[in-house]
Design a protein around this motif. Structure first.
Motif, mmCIF file in Angstrom:
data_model
loop_
_atom_site.group_PDB
_atom_site.id
_atom_site.type_symbol
_atom_site.label_atom_id
_atom_site.label_comp_id
_atom_site.label_asym_id
_atom_site.label_seq_id
_atom_site.Cartn_x
_atom_site.Cartn_y
_atom_site.Cartn_z
ATOM 1 N N ASN A 2 36.821 -5.800 -65.465
ATOM 2 C CA ASN A 2 35.460 -6.288 -65.630
ATOM 3 C C ASN A 2 34.775 -6.381 -64.266
ATOM 4 N N SER A 3 33.501 -6.753 -64.279
ATOM 5 C CA SER A 3 32.713 -6.753 -63.035
ATOM 6 C C SER A 3 33.276 -7.712 -62.001
ATOM 7 N N ARG A 4 33.849 -8.840 -62.456
ATOM 8 C CA ARG A 4 34.469 -9.790 -61.525
ATOM 9 C C ARG A 4 35.594 -9.130 -60.757
ATOM 10 N N LYS A 5 36.474 -8.458 -61.497
ATOM 11 C CA LYS A 5 37.646 -7.840 -60.883
ATOM 12 C C LYS A 5 37.239 -6.706 -59.940
ATOM 13 N N LEU A 234 26.952 -11.542 -59.112
ATOM 14 C CA LEU A 234 27.423 -11.728 -60.497
ATOM 15 C C LEU A 234 27.175 -13.152 -61.000
ATOM 16 N N ARG A 235 26.496 -13.962 -60.175
ATOM 17 C CA ARG A 235 26.213 -15.350 -60.565
ATOM 18 C C ARG A 235 24.706 -15.552 -60.661
ATOM 19 N N PRO A 236 24.116 -15.390 -61.859
ATOM 20 C CA PRO A 236 22.665 -15.588 -62.007
ATOM 21 C C PRO A 236 22.214 -16.976 -61.580
ATOM 22 N N ASP A 237 23.085 -17.985 -61.764
ATOM 23 C CA ASP A 237 22.703 -19.337 -61.385
ATOM 24 C C ASP A 237 22.534 -19.473 -59.874
ATOM 25 N N LEU A 245 25.563 -23.596 -61.896
ATOM 26 C CA LEU A 245 25.296 -24.466 -63.035
ATOM 27 C C LEU A 245 26.544 -24.664 -63.885
ATOM 28 N N PHE A 246 27.511 -23.745 -63.730
ATOM 29 C CA PHE A 246 28.801 -23.850 -64.415
ATOM 30 C C PHE A 246 29.884 -23.514 -63.409
ATOM 31 N N GLY A 247 31.076 -24.016 -63.667
ATOM 32 C CA GLY A 247 32.210 -23.681 -62.808
ATOM 33 C C GLY A 247 33.226 -24.807 -62.768
ATOM 34 N N ALA A 248 34.425 -24.532 -63.272
ATOM 35 C CA ALA A 248 35.492 -25.533 -63.253
ATOM 36 C C ALA A 248 36.127 -25.556 -61.863
ATOM 37 N N PRO A 249 36.454 -26.742 -61.352
ATOM 38 C CA PRO A 249 37.095 -26.812 -60.031
ATOM 39 C C PRO A 249 38.444 -26.124 -60.044
ATOM 40 N N PRO A 250 38.791 -25.396 -58.986
ATOM 41 C CA PRO A 250 40.114 -24.751 -58.935
ATOM 42 C C PRO A 250 41.196 -25.796 -58.681
ATOM 43 N N GLN A 251 42.445 -25.437 -58.921
ATOM 44 C CA GLN A 251 43.533 -26.380 -58.675
ATOM 45 C C GLN A 251 43.579 -26.784 -57.202
ATOM 46 N N SER A 694 40.411 -12.266 -68.135
ATOM 47 C CA SER A 694 39.750 -10.955 -68.030
ATOM 48 C C SER A 694 38.433 -10.906 -68.805
ATOM 49 N N LEU A 695 38.220 -11.856 -69.716
ATOM 50 C CA LEU A 695 36.990 -11.873 -70.514
ATOM 51 C C LEU A 695 35.921 -12.793 -69.925
ATOM 52 N N TRP A 696 36.290 -13.623 -68.933
ATOM 53 C CA TRP A 696 35.319 -14.581 -68.390
ATOM 54 C C TRP A 696 34.322 -13.839 -67.506
ATOM 55 N N PRO A 697 33.011 -13.969 -67.759
ATOM 56 C CA PRO A 697 32.032 -13.117 -67.073
ATOM 57 C C PRO A 697 31.623 -13.579 -65.679
ATOM 58 N N LEU A 698 31.772 -14.875 -65.392
ATOM 59 C CA LEU A 698 31.276 -15.410 -64.124
ATOM 60 C C LEU A 698 32.396 -15.524 -63.091
ATOM 61 N N PRO A 699 32.159 -15.099 -61.848
ATOM 62 C CA PRO A 699 33.151 -15.376 -60.803
ATOM 63 C C PRO A 699 33.491 -16.859 -60.761
ATOM 64 N N LYS A 700 34.773 -17.158 -60.662
ATOM 65 C CA LYS A 700 35.242 -18.540 -60.705
ATOM 66 C C LYS A 700 35.262 -19.156 -59.310
ATOM 67 N N TYR A 701 35.367 -20.482 -59.286
ATOM 68 C CA TYR A 701 35.372 -21.186 -58.001
ATOM 69 C C TYR A 701 36.493 -20.696 -57.084
ATOM 70 N N ARG A 702 37.662 -20.401 -57.666
ATOM 71 C CA ARG A 702 38.780 -19.961 -56.830
ATOM 72 C C ARG A 702 38.449 -18.642 -56.130
ATOM 73 N N GLU A 703 37.493 -17.883 -56.688
ATOM 74 C CA GLU A 703 37.070 -16.618 -56.079
ATOM 75 C C GLU A 703 35.907 -16.847 -55.116
ATOM 76 N N LEU A 704 34.916 -17.594 -55.564
ATOM 77 C CA LEU A 704 33.729 -17.835 -54.739
ATOM 78 C C LEU A 704 34.076 -18.554 -53.437
ATOM 79 N N LEU A 705 35.003 -19.525 -53.513
ATOM 80 C CA LEU A 705 35.294 -20.374 -52.353
ATOM 81 C C LEU A 705 36.381 -19.823 -51.446
ATOM 82 N N PHE A 706 37.153 -18.873 -51.926
ATOM 83 C CA PHE A 706 38.300 -18.433 -51.131
ATOM 84 C C PHE A 706 38.334 -16.935 -50.830
ATOM 85 N N ILE A 707 37.498 -16.140 -51.496
ATOM 86 C CA ILE A 707 37.529 -14.695 -51.250
ATOM 87 C C ILE A 707 36.276 -14.305 -50.461
ATOM 88 N N TYR A 708 36.437 -14.175 -49.182
ATOM 89 C CA TYR A 708 35.321 -13.731 -48.325
ATOM 90 C C TYR A 708 35.867 -13.209 -47.009
#
Length: 708
Positions: A2-5, A234-237, A245-251, A694-708
């Motif tokens: 998917n687009s996230r991957k 990939l994050r319209p918000d 506006l959405f996003g569960a905290p990573p472990q 694989s079905l979740w459309p929005l990049p997750k916090y574990r990706e936004l905060l750690f992949i750069y």
């Protein structure tokens, strides 16, 4: 994938270029190259014009309009030699951003195909942008379009470079055709002027009658987040509102405290270096860079400057951070709370006042003997206590509502931290005369080869909104996206009022009664206003109860915090000192409350849209996938439970979306809309932990905060 991957794969392929030969860079030679500062003025201006302009800058004397043509010609010549073709009157409207309209130096001559360059004194002094298209709080209708920008000679012109384009930016004030102020610079300059006047008056009471120029200084620490552009897209918000506006905290996020002051990643360090070099060319004294507490969060801090210049420079710094980030396939987030559950970003407003070489907030070696310092300190205590509501209003916006009160952001309750030494002196003064000062000791760490460390007489308090930090006050409540102008307009004005009242009293005392009268006055101020002093933990629930008992305001939301702008006592004060008149105060309330409402409505509408078009389809797709396996031989109680969990989640998200939609359609109760948004977020974030990754459309916090 998917687009996230795909985005993650793209980031993984990116390589940072390394070089064994770091090119030589001489800061002292590069610094200020793109600023029409003192060096450039001396080189390009006729001597008489140069002397008059420098006198205005250094001494605050009125600008001599007769030198305008000389300054304009010199500025144009200097700028064109550096590749500039256009100039702009650069100003700070009430939308919180900077504004600019570019005009070229081109002036076609009478002959076809020929042209000359021209930039007159009139072009320098005044511009005419449209005043009806900027926020005015109802002061300007669409058909009332004329407005004026006026050159501010105290803030130097600079060249802003974007790609291959160089533009001369001339800092200006902005007002309407009727003279009503529509910007943040004009009241800032007014507040600096009145504070300086009252500071000199206060010093005169102590026999220090000086011709030196008063100076209000600022050091604005700027926090920000960086994320990869591929994930951001990939994050319209994030694209529409600046926050998730959405996003569960990573472990793992910031709980291990391993990011703060950690080694800076190569890609980020290259970005920081590029930012600093661009700022240095524009004469902005960027000094400090480091990792902040939250993952993907960073800070840049400058050396102290004259307040007016520092405010302009902070605005340019924010623009530069975003521009250089884009150049490096990153996105700089300046929102106060882009990520739920980790630190938000603030702008620590380090404020001080001097007259000539005398810093009025320097306590000296024995503060109890420093009568001027103690008087200034008591005046500030009085000002902050009497006008805590105004200081809070200056930090009010939709983003800061999410930030204040946790994760190293101060609470919405305004209080003052003084530390052990000054608190002890204040307590002595309250009882009568201050006779001693606590002094710092030395810390010996038990290693012979290490030097003894000088221990300060007071600790730092990261939970205090307004803390004394040695020779300045640090106002920590300001938000990262905000202009520094508003907090300092408020701070300057309320302290000027306190200086005025104390000076009036001291001027009435006979010379032989001065010391006794001063002591009596300071004791009265402390008794009346000591409730504002709090050295403890501002995050504890006990402090909220204690603050309530003390009668301190707790203005938790932006609508509550903006109401003081309409209070009669506050309007009277601002009118008395000529900083803002009644119409300007009311218009600011209207602008800021409308901005808050619009931002919340944009967020609510987008929450509904993302839920309807991305989240609900993702949960439905997962349910469909589970259903297709219903007749599989491995179907059992566990798979039934998973299916029920997903179905329940879909119902929760759908119902929460409908509930928000119903409230959003009415647009009547903003606080209810915020509550419904928070509930929808809770449901969506729960679903994030249920739906197949694989079905979740929005990049997750574990990706936004750690992949750069």
């Amino acid at each position: 994938m998917n687009s996230r991957k795909l985005a993650i794969a793209k980031i993984a392929e990116r390589k940072v270029e390394y070089s064994d030969n770091t090119p030589q860079y001489e800061i002292d030679k590069e610094y200020g190259k793109d600023v029409f500062g003192i060096r450039a003025m001396e080189q390009y201006l006729p001597r008489p014009a140069y002397k008059k302009l420098v006198e205005t800058i250094n001494a605050g004397t009125p600008i001599d309009s007769s030198i305008a043509n000389d300054v304009a010609h010199a500025m144009k010549k200097w700028a064109m030699e550096r590749g500039v073709t256009h100039y702009t009157h650069w100003f700070l409207p009430l939308n919180g951003l900077s504004a600019e309209k570019h005009d070229s130096f081109l002036d076609p001559s009478g002959e076809i195909g020929n042209a000359i360059t021209r930039f007159s004194g009139k072009n320098l002094i005044v511009g005419e942008p449209d005043a009806s298209s900027f926020p005015s709080g109802g002061l300007r209708s669409t058909f009332e379009a004329r407005g004026y920008t006026a050159w501010d000679p105290t803030s130097p012109a600079f060249i802003k470079r974007t790609g291959k384009v160089a533009t001369l930016c001339i800092p200006t004030a902005f007002c309407s055709y009727t003279g009503v102020v529509l910007d943040k610079k004009t009241p800032l300059l007014r507040s600096m002027q009145v504070l300086g006047q009252q500071a000199k008056r206060l010093l005169k009471c102590f026999g220090e009658d000086s011709d030196a120029k008063p100076s209000v200084t600022l050091g604005a620490e700027q926090e920000y987040f960086l994320i990869d552009k591929a994930l951001y897209m990939l994050r319209p918000d994030l694209m529409q509102t600046g926050r998730t506006l959405f996003g569960a905290p990573p472990q793992k996020h910031q709980q291990l405290e391993d990011h703060y002051f950690g080694a800076i990643k190569p890609r980020i360090l290259n970005f920081m270096s590029e930012v600093e070099k661009e700022l240095w060319r524009m004469g902005i004294p960027a000094k400090t860079r480091h990792n902040e507490v939250a993952p993907a969060q960073f800070e840049i801090a400058p050396v102290f400057e004259e307040l007016n210049v520092a405010v302009d420079h902070n605005m340019v710094t924010m623009e530069t951070l975003q521009k250089i980030a884009d150049r490096n396939d990153l996105v700089c987030l300046l929102h106060e709370k882009p990520f739920e559950g980790v630190n938000g970003s603030g702008k620590h407003n380090n404020w001080s006042i001097s007259v000539g070489e005398k810093n009025l907030l320097n306590p000296g070696n024995n503060p109890h003997e420093n009568a001027i310092f103690l008087t200034v300190l008591c005046a500030i205590i009085k000002a902050v206590d009497e006008h805590a509501d105004l200081l809070r209003s200056s930090t009010a916006n939709a983003g800061n509502d999410h930030r204040l009160g946790a994760n190293e952001a101060p609470p919405a309750i305004i209080s003052i931290f003084l530390g052990d030494q000054l608190t002890d002196i204040i307590e002595q003064l309250e009882k009568g005369e201050a006779k001693s000062s606590k002094h710092g000791s030395q810390i010996k760490v038990g290693v012979d080869t290490l030097p003894a460390l000088p221990a300060d007489v007071t600790d730092r308090n990261r939970t205090s909104p307004f803390a004394f930090t040695g020779n300045k006050f640090e106002f920590r409540a300001a938000g990262s996206s905000q202009s520094c102008a508003n907090p300092n307009i408020m701070l300057n004005t309320i302290v000027a009022e306190a200086f005025d009242e104390i000076s009036t009293y001291l001027e009435s005392l006979p010379k032989e009664e001065f010391q006794k009268g001063l002591q009596k006055k300071l004791s009265e101020i402390i008794k009346a206003h000591k409730r504002i002093i709090f050295n403890g933990d501002g995050y504890k629930e006990e402090w909220k109860e204690e603050a309530k008992r003390r009668g301190l305001p707790n203005l938790r939301t932006t609508p509550e915090a903006l109401k003081p702008l309409l209070d009669e006592k506050n309007i009277v004060m601002f009118e008395k000192y000529g900083v803002l008149n009644r119409v300007e105060m009311v218009s600011r309330y209207e602008v800021f409350i409308e901005e808050f409402t619009r931002k919340v409505l944009i967020e609510a509408g987008l929450s509904i849209n993302i839920s309807r078009t991305m989240i609900i389809p993702a949960i439905s797709a997962y349910l469909s996938k589970l259903s297709s396996a219903a007749n599989s031989p491995w179907k059992n109680a566990a798979t039934d439970e998973i299916g029920k969990c997903a179905a329940d989640s879909l119902s929760e998200v759908l119902n929460a979306t409908k509930s928000l939609e119903a409230e959003f359609e009415k647009k009547a109760d903003i606080e209810k809309i915020k509550e419904k948004m928070a509930h929808l977020r809770k449901c969506v974030d729960k679903a994030e932990g249920i739906v197949e990754d694989s079905l979740w459309p929005l990049p997750k916090y574990r990706e936004l905060l750690f992949i750069y």
